[in-house]
Design a protein around this motif. Sequence first.
Motif, PDB file in Angstrom:
ATOM      1  N   PRO A 137      22.946 -56.769 -43.522  1.00 52.83           N
ATOM      2  CA  PRO A 137      22.101 -56.920 -44.715  1.00 52.83           C
ATOM      3  C   PRO A 137      21.985 -55.674 -45.582  1.00 52.83           C
ATOM      4  CG  PRO A 137      21.020 -57.775 -42.749  1.00 52.83           C
ATOM      5  CD  PRO A 137      22.204 -57.009 -42.286  1.00 52.83           C
ATOM      6  N   ASP A 138      22.358 -54.501 -45.063  1.00 55.91           N
ATOM      7  CA  ASP A 138      22.190 -53.266 -45.831  1.00 55.91           C
ATOM      8  C   ASP A 138      23.398 -52.937 -46.697  1.00 55.91           C
ATOM      9  OD1 ASP A 138      23.833 -52.825 -43.666  1.00 55.91           O
ATOM     10  OD2 ASP A 138      23.094 -50.783 -43.285  1.00 55.91           O
ATOM     11  N   LEU A 139      24.386 -53.841 -46.775  1.00 54.18           N
ATOM     12  CA  LEU A 139      25.569 -53.606 -47.604  1.00 54.18           C
ATOM     13  C   LEU A 139      25.314 -54.103 -49.024  1.00 54.18           C
ATOM     14  CD1 LEU A 139      28.565 -54.584 -45.277  1.00 54.18           C
ATOM     15  CD2 LEU A 139      27.806 -52.293 -45.931  1.00 54.18           C
ATOM     16  N   ALA A 140      25.433 -53.219 -49.989  1.00 58.59           N
ATOM     17  CA  ALA A 140      25.183 -53.594 -51.389  1.00 58.59           C
ATOM     18  C   ALA A 140      26.362 -54.345 -51.990  1.00 58.59           C
ATOM     19  CB  ALA A 140      24.892 -52.347 -52.220  1.00 58.59           C
ATOM     20  N   GLU A 141      27.584 -53.962 -51.619  1.00 59.76           N
ATOM     21  CA  GLU A 141      28.751 -54.507 -52.316  1.00 59.76           C
ATOM     22  C   GLU A 141      28.887 -56.018 -52.167  1.00 59.76           C
ATOM     23  OE1 GLU A 141      31.757 -54.386 -54.986  1.00 59.76           O
ATOM     24  OE2 GLU A 141      30.400 -52.764 -54.415  1.00 59.76           O
ATOM     25  N   PRO A 142      28.833 -56.570 -50.952  1.00 56.88           N
ATOM     26  CA  PRO A 142      28.935 -58.041 -50.868  1.00 56.88           C
ATOM     27  C   PRO A 142      27.776 -58.748 -51.556  1.00 56.88           C
ATOM     28  CG  PRO A 142      28.416 -57.088 -48.723  1.00 56.88           C
ATOM     29  CD  PRO A 142      28.788 -55.954 -49.615  1.00 56.88           C
ATOM     30  N   MET A 143      26.592 -58.132 -51.540  1.00 61.95           N
ATOM     31  CA  MET A 143      25.455 -58.728 -52.240  1.00 61.95           C
ATOM     32  C   MET A 143      25.727 -58.764 -53.740  1.00 61.95           C
ATOM     33  SD  MET A 143      22.503 -60.063 -51.601  1.00 61.95           S
ATOM     34  CE  MET A 143      22.037 -59.376 -50.004  1.00 61.95           C
ATOM     35  N   ALA A 144      26.272 -57.664 -54.266  1.00 65.09           N
ATOM     36  CA  ALA A 144      26.587 -57.604 -55.700  1.00 65.09           C
ATOM     37  C   ALA A 144      27.647 -58.639 -56.062  1.00 65.09           C
ATOM     38  CB  ALA A 144      27.058 -56.210 -56.075  1.00 65.09           C
ATOM     39  N   GLN A 145      28.694 -58.717 -55.255  1.00 60.68           N
ATOM     40  CA  GLN A 145      29.770 -59.652 -55.577  1.00 60.68           C
ATOM     41  C   GLN A 145      29.303 -61.108 -55.458  1.00 60.68           C
ATOM     42  OE1 GLN A 145      32.452 -58.582 -57.020  1.00 60.68           O
ATOM     43  NE2 GLN A 145      31.715 -56.474 -56.698  1.00 60.68           N
ATOM     44  N   ALA A 146      28.422 -61.385 -54.504  1.00 61.40           N
ATOM     45  CA  ALA A 146      27.851 -62.740 -54.423  1.00 61.40           C
ATOM     46  C   ALA A 146      27.062 -63.052 -55.688  1.00 61.40           C
ATOM     47  CB  ALA A 146      26.949 -62.852 -53.193  1.00 61.40           C
ATOM     48  N   GLY A 147      26.282 -62.079 -56.162  1.00 64.46           N
ATOM     49  CA  GLY A 147      25.523 -62.285 -57.394  1.00 64.46           C
ATOM     50  C   GLY A 147      26.417 -62.542 -58.590  1.00 64.46           C
ATOM     51  N   ILE A 148      27.530 -61.819 -58.649  1.00 64.91           N
ATOM     52  CA  ILE A 148      28.465 -62.001 -59.773  1.00 64.91           C
ATOM     53  C   ILE A 148      29.060 -63.406 -59.741  1.00 64.91           C
ATOM     54  CG2 ILE A 148      30.688 -61.243 -60.693  1.00 64.91           C
ATOM     55  CD1 ILE A 148      29.857 -58.379 -59.720  1.00 64.91           C
ATOM     56  N   LEU A 149      29.458 -63.862 -58.551  1.00 70.64           N
ATOM     57  CA  LEU A 149      30.019 -65.213 -58.448  1.00 70.64           C
ATOM     58  C   LEU A 149      28.968 -66.268 -58.791  1.00 70.64           C
ATOM     59  CD1 LEU A 149      32.307 -65.146 -55.273  1.00 70.64           C
ATOM     60  CD2 LEU A 149      32.986 -65.211 -57.656  1.00 70.64           C
ATOM     61  N   LEU A 150      27.743 -66.056 -58.371  1.00 76.18           N
ATOM     62  CA  LEU A 150      26.671 -67.002 -58.707  1.00 76.18           C
ATOM     63  C   LEU A 150      26.466 -67.051 -60.224  1.00 76.18           C
ATOM     64  CD1 LEU A 150      24.185 -66.087 -55.856  1.00 76.18           C
ATOM     65  CD2 LEU A 150      25.192 -68.355 -56.220  1.00 76.18           C
ATOM     66  N   ARG A 151      26.544 -65.898 -60.874  1.00 81.99           N
ATOM     67  CA  ARG A 151      26.396 -65.890 -62.335  1.00 81.99           C
ATOM     68  C   ARG A 151      27.524 -66.659 -63.003  1.00 81.99           C
ATOM     69  NH1 ARG A 151      27.691 -63.590 -67.068  1.00 81.99           N
ATOM     70  NH2 ARG A 151      29.276 -62.132 -66.347  1.00 81.99           N
ATOM     71  N   TYR A 152      28.753 -66.434 -62.536  1.00 79.94           N
ATOM     72  CA  TYR A 152      29.888 -67.155 -63.111  1.00 79.94           C
ATOM     73  C   TYR A 152      29.764 -68.663 -62.884  1.00 79.94           C
ATOM     74  CZ  TYR A 152      32.395 -62.733 -63.781  1.00 79.94           C
ATOM     75  OH  TYR A 152      32.780 -61.476 -64.194  1.00 79.94           O
ATOM     76  N   ALA A 153      29.118 -69.044 -61.785  1.00 82.49           N
ATOM     77  CA  ALA A 153      28.956 -70.476 -61.474  1.00 82.49           C
ATOM     78  C   ALA A 153      27.785 -71.101 -62.228  1.00 82.49           C
ATOM     79  CB  ALA A 153      28.767 -70.668 -59.977  1.00 82.49           C
ATOM     80  N   GLY A 154      27.080 -70.299 -63.030  1.00 83.58           N
ATOM     81  CA  GLY A 154      25.950 -70.813 -63.791  1.00 83.58           C
ATOM     82  C   GLY A 154      24.666 -70.922 -62.986  1.00 83.58           C
ATOM     83  N   ARG A 155      24.652 -70.378 -61.778  1.00 79.85           N
ATOM     84  CA  ARG A 155      23.456 -70.425 -60.922  1.00 79.85           C
ATOM     85  C   ARG A 155      22.653 -69.144 -61.168  1.00 79.85           C
ATOM     86  NH1 ARG A 155      26.562 -72.092 -55.461  1.00 79.85           N
ATOM     87  NH2 ARG A 155      24.534 -71.716 -54.480  1.00 79.85           N
ATOM     88  N   THR A 156      22.069 -69.079 -62.354  1.00 83.38           N
ATOM     89  CA  THR A 156      21.539 -67.822 -62.872  1.00 83.38           C
ATOM     90  C   THR A 156      20.390 -67.286 -62.040  1.00 83.38           C
ATOM     91  OG1 THR A 156      22.212 -68.561 -65.074  1.00 83.38           O
ATOM     92  CG2 THR A 156      20.704 -66.691 -64.961  1.00 83.38           C
ATOM     93  N   ASP A 157      19.462 -68.135 -61.653  1.00 86.24           N
ATOM     94  CA  ASP A 157      18.305 -67.647 -60.882  1.00 86.24           C
ATOM     95  C   ASP A 157      18.744 -67.035 -59.554  1.00 86.24           C
ATOM     96  OD1 ASP A 157      16.628 -68.452 -62.897  1.00 86.24           O
ATOM     97  OD2 ASP A 157      16.069 -70.353 -61.946  1.00 86.24           O
ATOM     98  N   GLU A 158      19.681 -67.701 -58.870  1.00 82.53           N
ATOM     99  CA  GLU A 158      20.185 -67.154 -57.612  1.00 82.53           C
ATOM    100  C   GLU A 158      20.929 -65.847 -57.844  1.00 82.53           C
ATOM    101  OE1 GLU A 158      21.877 -70.291 -54.797  1.00 82.53           O
ATOM    102  OE2 GLU A 158      21.849 -71.340 -56.725  1.00 82.53           O
ATOM    103  N   ALA A 159      21.669 -65.796 -58.953  1.00 79.54           N
ATOM    104  CA  ALA A 159      22.404 -64.569 -59.274  1.00 79.54           C
ATOM    105  C   ALA A 159      21.450 -63.406 -59.485  1.00 79.54           C
ATOM    106  CB  ALA A 159      23.258 -64.791 -60.526  1.00 79.54           C
TER     107      ALA A 159
END
Length: 649
Positions: A137-159
């Motif tokens: 859970p302390d890794l920032a990079e996978p969290m950031a990349q998950a957020g980016i993919l969520l934004r691209y998918a239109g799931r803005t609140d989750e992003a």
Amino acid sequence: MATLDEALAIALDLHTAGRTEEAETLYGRILDAVPDEPNALHLYGLLCAQGGRLEQAAGLLGRAVAQRPGQPEFRANLAMLHQACGNPAAAAAEYRAALRLCPDSAALAFPLAGAARQAGQGGLALAAYRRTTLIQPDLAEPMAQAGILLRYAGRTDEAVSALHRAVRLRPDHGEAWHHLGVALQRTREPDAVTALAHAVALLPEDATVRLNLSRAHYDAERWSAAIAALRSALALDPANDGALELLAAAGRRAGGEEGAVRTLRRLLRLRPDTANGWHALSLSEPGALGSLRRALVLQPDHRSALSGLANRLRDRQKITASLRLHDRAVRVQPSSAEARWNRSLARLLAGDLTGGWEDYEARWGVADFPTRPRGLPQPLWSGEDIAGRTILLHEEQGRGDAIQFVRYAPLVAARGARVLLEVGADLVPLFRGLPGVERVFARGEPSPGFDWQCPLLSLPRAFGTRLESIPATVPYLTADPARTAAWRERLAGDGLKVGLVWAGNPQFAGDRERSPGLAALSPLLAVPGCRFFGLQLGPGHDELARRTMPPTFTDLAPAIRDFADTAAIMASLDLVMSSCTAPAHLAGALGVPLWVLLSHAPDWRWLLDRADSPWYPTARLFRQPRPGDWATPAEEAAAALAEQAAAYS
């Protein structure tokens, strides 16, 4: 003689010591003796990969995996090799297999996400990034990349949630701040500017970050800040299409269009070969064609320039040339909602209703379209059998659009549907009593359940409406009898009774061109034998305070509460004269004699080169012969009014 294990150990020592030729010779001898020895295949494959012989390496590692399918290290190394060879889908498959063997390995989950993302497997990539964050859970990079993919998918609140966590874990993660800012901007959150400012500080050489910061300032109507951010973006990327276009728009909004134009011209002196710059300059030159043509010389497939030139030719009534350019724009970018939307307006104006309605459905994808999609889960009705089902018809765009297209509601009911109609509160009294409509209610009120839904302006497409099949029986709206009787008594008297409307909604983008204003009606007000009644509401009503009106004019605006009042007044008049705005549609829907003053570039529903309207049988159209010339149609209307007044008396 050395055993197999001893030979492998020697070969590995040689390999790690950098004595690769000797190691390769020994690996070869081992495999000559035992062709399927998995460790030798694996190590020899890694040696080949280090030497750049990727195809040979892939073959060796593939054989190693076939011999030891349960060895995660073999699969992980084969996955890395597939990725190096440009085969991310195969890499993702091997990483998944390895992760099944070691389900708690972040070192496998994270590269699986990257490979899946490269392969276009967004769902798998997101799941792998999330799995990585659960494992570590302390890794920032996978969290950031998950957020980016969520934004691209239109799931803005989750992003937003994921990206907030990423920047908390690593405050210097510029990419995460950037995408967080864009996601917040999408939801109109004021924190968008703060997040994007962080991104700019961390990624000072990235023009896209500065451009998105300028957009956030622009959306917040901070024009000076937007212009400053745009200039810094253009310093990094002088031909950036989005930055150039937004600079021109921000300059216009800031009232400093001249400064924006000077900036664009300076850039074009430095880069005269940038089609984007010429297109951006065209946005500050309404009606002019030169900059758009220059852009298309430099880049014949510039979609925005094609659409822009096509729109301006349409406004000049060069409809054939306009449609050719619109077709090119759609071919260049078939997925562009804006290109199809622009073409729809030209097709409808030209009378090609069939093609126009199809393109008109693209309106929901246009970024600055004035109405946003409702997001209703029920399917859009497109003409299917609807007998025995319930359908919600709902208003969109302006009040005039609702009045024009509500004529279809009884036709839907005639197909056996139970019809619900949702409109603005000021239209509810007017629309009550439409044949076959079970309930009319205001937007925001609770609605009964329904099976299908359809915006009012999608109904012509559902009915396959062509010019010759427009449902034009009038009246399809009727005024309240009690209100009408009261107004007839109030307006009783000698002379032709003429209602006047001279301006539309100033929030409409083209209102300045379509609204003649009160001064342009002077020739009409001078016609003897007439009594004139002002029906003008809204900002246009303020013009009365600046003019001395003749005694034949009476302002009725203070007594008008809603469209039902306006309808009752119109039903008591002999004629309504209006600009292109909602009251014109109301008069036409009531079957009241209607004269409309139209700009040289009329709205599509009035078509071209005709004095009548297939939508409104009682309408007569008076058109500008050239842009800005309201005197000619006003004088023509005044002459026709004088004839009618003389005949009336």
